[in-house]
Write a protein that holds these residues in place. Structure first.
Motif, PDB file in Angstrom:
ATOM      1  N   ASP A  44      36.042 -20.025  19.130  1.00  0.00           N
ATOM      2  CA  ASP A  44      36.520 -20.048  17.683  1.00  0.00           C
ATOM      3  C   ASP A  44      35.403 -19.168  16.695  1.00  0.00           C
ATOM      4  O   ASP A  44      34.853 -19.575  15.866  1.00  0.00           O
ATOM      5  N   HIS A  88      36.956 -16.963  14.710  1.00  0.00           N
ATOM      6  CA  HIS A  88      37.708 -17.095  13.625  1.00  0.00           C
ATOM      7  C   HIS A  88      37.122 -15.771  12.713  1.00  0.00           C
ATOM      8  O   HIS A  88      37.023 -15.530  11.439  1.00  0.00           O
ATOM      9  N   CYS A 136      38.033 -12.421  10.591  1.00  0.00           N
ATOM     10  CA  CYS A 136      39.004 -12.014   9.416  1.00  0.00           C
ATOM     11  C   CYS A 136      39.392 -10.791   9.556  1.00  0.00           C
ATOM     12  O   CYS A 136      39.579 -10.091  10.294  1.00  0.00           O
ATOM     13  N   PRO A 150      31.978 -14.070   9.816  1.00  0.00           N
ATOM     14  CA  PRO A 150      32.333 -14.252  11.235  1.00  0.00           C
ATOM     15  C   PRO A 150      32.009 -13.312  12.219  1.00  0.00           C
ATOM     16  O   PRO A 150      31.379 -13.387  13.213  1.00  0.00           O
ATOM     17  N   ASP A 181      41.141 -19.756  19.007  1.00  0.00           N
ATOM     18  CA  ASP A 181      40.741 -19.450  17.515  1.00  0.00           C
ATOM     19  C   ASP A 181      40.021 -18.069  17.296  1.00  0.00           C
ATOM     20  O   ASP A 181      38.917 -18.211  16.627  1.00  0.00           O
ATOM     21  N   ASP A 231      41.196 -15.828  12.393  1.00  0.00           N
ATOM     22  CA  ASP A 231      41.307 -17.145  11.552  1.00  0.00           C
ATOM     23  C   ASP A 231      42.584 -17.264  10.857  1.00  0.00           C
ATOM     24  O   ASP A 231      43.042 -18.379  10.674  1.00  0.00           O
ATOM     25  N   THR A 232      43.427 -16.010  10.790  1.00  0.00           N
ATOM     26  CA  THR A 232      44.785 -16.182  10.119  1.00  0.00           C
ATOM     27  C   THR A 232      45.910 -15.357  11.057  1.00  0.00           C
ATOM     28  O   THR A 232      46.746 -15.063  10.858  1.00  0.00           O
ATOM     29  N   HIS A 286      44.646 -21.388  15.272  1.00  0.00           N
ATOM     30  CA  HIS A 286      44.573 -20.533  14.277  1.00  0.00           C
ATOM     31  C   HIS A 286      44.997 -19.056  14.530  1.00  0.00           C
ATOM     32  O   HIS A 286      45.311 -18.313  13.755  1.00  0.00           O
ATOM     33  N   HIS A 338      33.900 -27.340  17.306  1.00  0.00           N
ATOM     34  CA  HIS A 338      32.838 -26.237  16.684  1.00  0.00           C
ATOM     35  C   HIS A 338      31.447 -27.010  16.769  1.00  0.00           C
ATOM     36  O   HIS A 338      30.659 -27.007  16.019  1.00  0.00           O
ATOM     37  N   SER A 377      30.928 -23.016  18.026  1.00  0.00           N
ATOM     38  CA  SER A 377      31.461 -21.864  17.559  1.00  0.00           C
ATOM     39  C   SER A 377      30.627 -20.700  17.495  1.00  0.00           C
ATOM     40  O   SER A 377      29.465 -20.796  17.304  1.00  0.00           O
ATOM     41  N   CYS A 414      30.789 -19.022  15.115  1.00  0.00           N
ATOM     42  CA  CYS A 414      30.932 -18.936  13.530  1.00  0.00           C
ATOM     43  C   CYS A 414      30.453 -19.977  12.931  1.00  0.00           C
ATOM     44  O   CYS A 414      29.001 -20.325  13.066  1.00  0.00           O
TER      45      CYS A 414
END
Length: 246
Positions: free
Chosen positions: A10, A12, A14, A26, A50, A53-54, A81, A190, A207, A209
């Motif tokens: 996780d 994440h 960006c 992150p 994950d 994130d996107t 994710h 997480h 995580s 993050c």
């Protein structure tokens, strides 16, 4: 010989390193975690989803840039994710591997895809094909570590458990019949988690993050971290959580 695996989950990441996500950055947290990982010198890295994130390609490139200098073989699987197709195209660096199963010394590591393309709120599922493949793999009598993204056992928080493996009963039935499955590790929640079911230990990991905000959490529980696993030739294992102050 014993094998040491560092599980990171996780992250994440960006679209760019200085991006913020819910008040944290992150990439900078992962960088701090990787500095600690480098100190413990694991034999392998295990990334349990994950990562982005996107699902952006630049996030996966950031991952490669942070991990590749360590020259540690890295096994990965996707989370809800991630964009699996983008992830597969991006993680083509020679150090990154995503086989369904691999032999690591006296152990075997099984990577289970728990992502569900039709998920409504981040829930997971193990496909029938993956369950059949796992059953075949578990015919081999070798100490086994299974990794997936979603939690197969309930955590105890209603909204979070709506996002666990939806057909966990089928997965657990296979694991219950396979005494060689010593441990199952996952991300998604997480936070840390440990529960023993029969001969198998189930571990959730923090995580790198943001952490799950629990009422009883201590200050250290809000720090990013990773799990270290020591897998011994006799089929036993040890594990610990490492936290990083940021």
């Amino acid at each position: 010989m014993s094998i040491t695996i560092a599980q990171l989950t996780d992250t994440h990441l960006c679209c760019y390193p200085d991006a913020e996500l819910r008040g944290c950055r992150p990439w900078h947290r992962l960088k701090a975690v990787m500095q600690r990982v480098a100190q413990v010198k694991p034999d392998y890295l295990l990334l349990t989803g994950d990562i982005a994130d996107t699902g952006s390609p630049s996030a996966y490139q950031q991952l490669i840039d942070l991990i590749s200098p360590l020259q540690i073989p890295t096994y990965w699987l996707s989370g809800n994710h991630d964009c699996p197709s983008v992830m597969a195209e991006a993680l083509v660096h020679p150090l990154f591997h995503a086989p369904p199963a691999v032999t690591l010394g006296d152990w075997q590591l099984v990577l289970l895809n728990s992502t569900l393309p039709t998920a409504r709120f981040g829930e997971g599922e193990i496909s029938q094909h993956s369950l059949q493949s796992l059953a075949k793999i578990l015919e081999i009598e070798r100490p086994t570590l299974i990794a997936l993204h979603h939690h197969p056992l309930p955590f105890g928080i209603d909204w979070l458990d709506q996002m666990q493996v939806q057909n966990a009963d089928e997965l657990l039935a296979l694991i219950d019949r396979a005494s060689q499955v010593q441990a199952v590790v996952f991300g998604h929640i997480h936070t840390t988690f440990h529960q023993q079911r029969g001969n198998t230990h189930f571990y959730g990991s923090p995580s790198t993050c943001l952490q799950l905000d629990l009422p009883q959490a201590m200050p250290k529980d809000k720090q990013p971290g990773f799990r270290l696993l020591h897998l011994h030739p006799d089929g036993t294992h040890q594990t610990a959580i490492y936290r990083v102050v940021v």
